[in-house]
Every structure is written in structure tokens, then in C-alpha cells.
Design an enzyme around this catalytic site. Structure first.
Site, mmCIF file in Angstrom:
data_model
loop_
_atom_site.group_PDB
_atom_site.id
_atom_site.type_symbol
_atom_site.label_atom_id
_atom_site.label_comp_id
_atom_site.label_asym_id
_atom_site.label_seq_id
_atom_site.Cartn_x
_atom_site.Cartn_y
_atom_site.Cartn_z
ATOM 1 N N SER A 19 -36.812 -69.708 1.746
ATOM 2 C CA SER A 19 -36.217 -68.603 0.993
ATOM 3 C C SER A 19 -35.432 -69.221 -0.153
ATOM 4 O O SER A 19 -35.037 -70.391 -0.080
ATOM 5 C CB SER A 19 -35.323 -67.748 1.894
ATOM 6 N N GLU A 21 -32.329 -68.738 -3.204
ATOM 7 C CA GLU A 21 -31.138 -67.976 -3.600
ATOM 8 C C GLU A 21 -30.940 -68.039 -5.113
ATOM 9 O O GLU A 21 -31.032 -69.112 -5.713
ATOM 10 C CB GLU A 21 -29.909 -68.542 -2.881
ATOM 11 N N ASP A 113 -14.543 -65.341 -1.011
ATOM 12 C CA ASP A 113 -13.353 -66.193 -1.137
ATOM 13 C C ASP A 113 -12.157 -65.356 -1.577
ATOM 14 O O ASP A 113 -12.318 -64.325 -2.224
ATOM 15 C CB ASP A 113 -13.627 -67.317 -2.143
ATOM 16 N N LYS A 172 -20.336 -62.634 14.768
ATOM 17 C CA LYS A 172 -21.334 -62.124 13.811
ATOM 18 C C LYS A 172 -22.612 -61.709 14.549
ATOM 19 O O LYS A 172 -23.192 -60.663 14.277
ATOM 20 C CB LYS A 172 -21.639 -63.192 12.750
ATOM 21 N N PHE A 223 -17.413 -78.847 -6.569
ATOM 22 C CA PHE A 223 -17.576 -77.630 -5.770
ATOM 23 C C PHE A 223 -17.461 -77.954 -4.277
ATOM 24 O O PHE A 223 -16.806 -77.233 -3.514
ATOM 25 C CB PHE A 223 -18.922 -76.994 -6.105
ATOM 26 N N HIS A 273 -33.482 -72.652 3.312
ATOM 27 C CA HIS A 273 -32.968 -71.754 2.266
ATOM 28 C C HIS A 273 -32.524 -72.657 1.111
ATOM 29 O O HIS A 273 -31.713 -73.557 1.307
ATOM 30 C CB HIS A 273 -31.784 -70.956 2.816
#
Ligand code: FAD
Length: 307
Positions: A19, A21, A113, A172, A223, A273
């Protein structure tokens, strides 16, 4: 050794799914690049493509526009990211309803965030969903069948320990999550240990590794520092001195990501992903190496060479 491993990727491609993003573009130029990327990656038939959502709804319109265009103009299956920072439950439910009405059946549920940036203390909205688990519950109540959530192989920076982190993942699942996608990581042992911890806690949903090809090492290192992902010394060493040499940087990035992905394949991972950063070339090359090929490419490969 590598030649042997690479040569058997096409067989493995049959049981691997990927997949991709994307983030919603801000300008016309960025939009053009995203569509070029989408068109390049579409023939690889990803199981879905996801579109990020700014914390506090800052990209609400742009995310919706991007998802809608994917639905209308491609054969791709979109997944809409959603965050719950700075939004009431009613506001979030309304956004979910809008996406569902558009035909979206897959979501990536995230807390987001803090409004003051990564590292600041998180304050849930007084009438809002407090975290990714509560948001997954909201999606589930609206009948969404496919709900991805986040997972952190090195634990989320706000989790005091792994037990707390895994507890959150368990909440979750209990609230309807069907898949976890991990934060990016560079040490596959961290990922494997995390999956083992989750399985020991009775979490059996797929925990899909999130792979970040290093388009720009300096940016990735900054990051990573903010979101609690460790950048190993060997990785810094590989990109050392390449700040002003984009061509070599890209070749090294492809090699590093391929190495990571191929090692995960060796460990039995079948779903990946990719954080594409809206760029196709590195992701396309890595997919090629794990046997994910565009249909036309496969057809060409099967055509016997002219005598
Ligand atoms: P959660 O899993 O809900 O919480 C993170 C941690 O906070 C928990 O593990 C726990 O330690 C602590 N915590 C939360 N609630 C409680 C509680 N009630 N009690 C005790 N502890 C608690 N950000 C965006 O803004 N937009 C995106 O589109 C986006 N996409 C992402 C996609 C993926 C695959 C990943 C991994 C991250 C993404 N992020 C995105 C980043 C994400 O929003 C941040 O990492 C954020 O800090 C945490 O969100 P979460 O849903 O993981 O939080």
C-alpha cells in the site's frame, strides 16, 4: 548472495501486497507531481492508497479533494487518514460521514500530534475523542469495515514503556481496528520484537511495516528525532557526504530500502506500507525488487525474445 536473493523476487511477488501513502498537495505544482506519482504507481495494483490528514483538520478540504479524485479518476482504493486533535466528536463524526458518503470504506485512525507540535503535552478536546483507539471505535460504530491504526516498533514517545504502548494497541483492536501500520523504523529487529510483544498480548491483526525510503537523509533524521524513531549510525554513515549529490543519494536510498524490505521478506513479512512522500521512483524500484510489477512489464517478460 544478493544476486541469488534478488533473482527469486518475482515468485515472491505473488504473495506480497503493498500500500502507498500520499499527502494532500498544497499547490498546483505539488498536485501535478502527486498525479504523476499516482499514475506511475497505479499499475503496481496496491491493495490501497492512503491520504494523510492534518492534525486539527488543517487539510480537511485537501484530503477530501485528493481522496475524491482517486475515487473518480483511478482504479485505486483510497483510505482516508483522520485525526481527532482539536475537534469535537460531532465534528469528527461529520467528517467520517462525508467520506463514507463519498464511497470511502477504509480509514486510518490517528490521534494526531499536539497542536503545539510533537513533544508538547497532548490535551484532548473536551468533547473530543481522546486517542486513536476512541477514533477507531467511532469509525466502527459508523459501520466502517476496514480500520487501520498506528503502531510504534520503538514505542510512541508518550508511552512510558512497551507494556503501555501495547495496551493502547490492544484497545484499538478491541474498538474495531483491523490492521496496524507502523511508524517508520530502520532496525528490523525492533519491528520483529514489537510484533512478538503484540502477539503475546493476544493481538493478531496484521502489523504492517511502514517503510520510509530516505529521499532526504537530513530531513528524515530531523523528523525521526521528533517522532522517536532511532536513526542508526550505519545509516548516517551511508548517507554521509551526499547532501549535495542527489543522484548518488537516490541510489543509496534505493539500496538501503531494498535491503530493509528484502530482509523483512526473508523474515516472512508479506504486507508493506510505503511512505511515498508523493514520489514514485524509489518506491517503484523497491516494489520491482520484491516482485511487484506492472502488468505490462510482466506480459513483456513472458513474451519470448524474437528469434
Ligand atoms: P495514540 O496511539 O492514540 O496515542 C499515542 C500514545 O499516547 C499511546 O501509545 C499512549 O502512550 C499515549 N496515550 C494516548 N491516549 C492515552 C490515554 N488515554 N491514557 C494514557 N496514555 C495515552 N499524523 C497526522 O497528523 N496525520 C496523519 O495523517 C498521520 N498519519 C500517520 C500514519 C501512521 C501509519 C503513523 C504511524 C502515524 C501517523 N501520524 C499522522 C502521526 C500520529 O498522529 C502521531 O504519531 C501522534 O503523536 C499519535 O497518534 P496515534 O494515533 O498513534 O496516537
Amino acid at each position: 548472495m544478493n544476486q541469488f536473493r534478488f533473482s527469486r523476487r518475482p515468485d515472491i511477488g505473488d504473495r506480497i501486497s503493498v500500500s502507498f501513502e500520499f499527502f494532500p498537495p498544497k499547490t498546483d505544482k505539488m498536485e501535478a507531481r502527486l498525479w504523476e506519482t499516482t499514475k506511475r504507481l497505479e499499475p503496481l495494483q496496491p491493495s490501497f492508497v492512503s491520504v494523510t490528514y492534518g492534525a486539527g483538520g488543517s487539510t480537511r478540504e485537501r484530503t477530501a479533494r485528493t481522496v475524491e479524485r482517486i475515487l473518480k479518476e483511478t482504479d485505486l482504493v483510497p483510505a482516508a487518514h483522520l485525526t481527532c486533535v482539536d475537534a469535537s466528536r460531532d465534528e469528527v463524526d461529520e467528517v467520517i460521514g462525508e467520506f463514507v458518503a463519498m464511497g470511502v470504506r477504509r480509514f486510518v485512525a490517528l490521534r494526531g500530534d499536539p497542536a503545539d507540535g510533537v513533544g508538547a503535552a497532548y490535551q484532548p478536546h473536551p468533547q473530543g475523542y481522546a486517542n486513536g483507539a476512541e477514533l477507531a471505535g467511532a469509525l466502527s460504530r459508523q459501520g466502517v469495515p476496514d480500520i487501520s491504526v498506528s503502531a510504534y516498533p520503538e514505542k510512541h514517545p508518550e508511552s512510558p514503556d512497551f507494556a503501555t504502548d501495547i495496551d493502547m494497541l490492544k484497545r484499538k483492536v478491541d474498538n474495531g481496528a483491523t490492521r496496524a501500520i507502523t511508524q517508520f523504523f530502520f532496525d528490523n529487529d525492533d519491528y520483529e520484537r514489537y510484533v512478538e510483544r503484540a502477539r503475546r498480548a493476544g493481538i493478531y491483526m496484521p502489523i504492517v511495516p511502514g517503510i520510509l525510503p530516505v529521499h532526504n537523509f537530513t530531513q528524515v533524521a530531523n523528523f525521526a528525532g521528533r517522532c522517536g524513531a532511532h536513526v542508526p549510525d550505519w545509516l548516517a554513515e551511508r548517507f554521509d557526504g551526499l547532501d549535495n549529490d542527489p543522484q548518488t543519494h537516490e541510489l543509496v536510498a534505493a539500496a538501503v530500502a531494498a535491503e530493509q524490505v528484502l530482509d523483512l521478506v526473508e523474515r516472512g513479512v508479506t504486507d508493506f506500507h510505503f511512505y511515498t512522500m508523493n514520489r514514485a521512483s524509489l518506491v517503484f524500484a523497491i516494489c520491482h525488487m520484491i516482485g511487484i510489477r506492472a502488468e505490462t512489464e510482466e506480459a513483456d517478460a513472458e513474451t519470448p525474445a524474437a528469434a
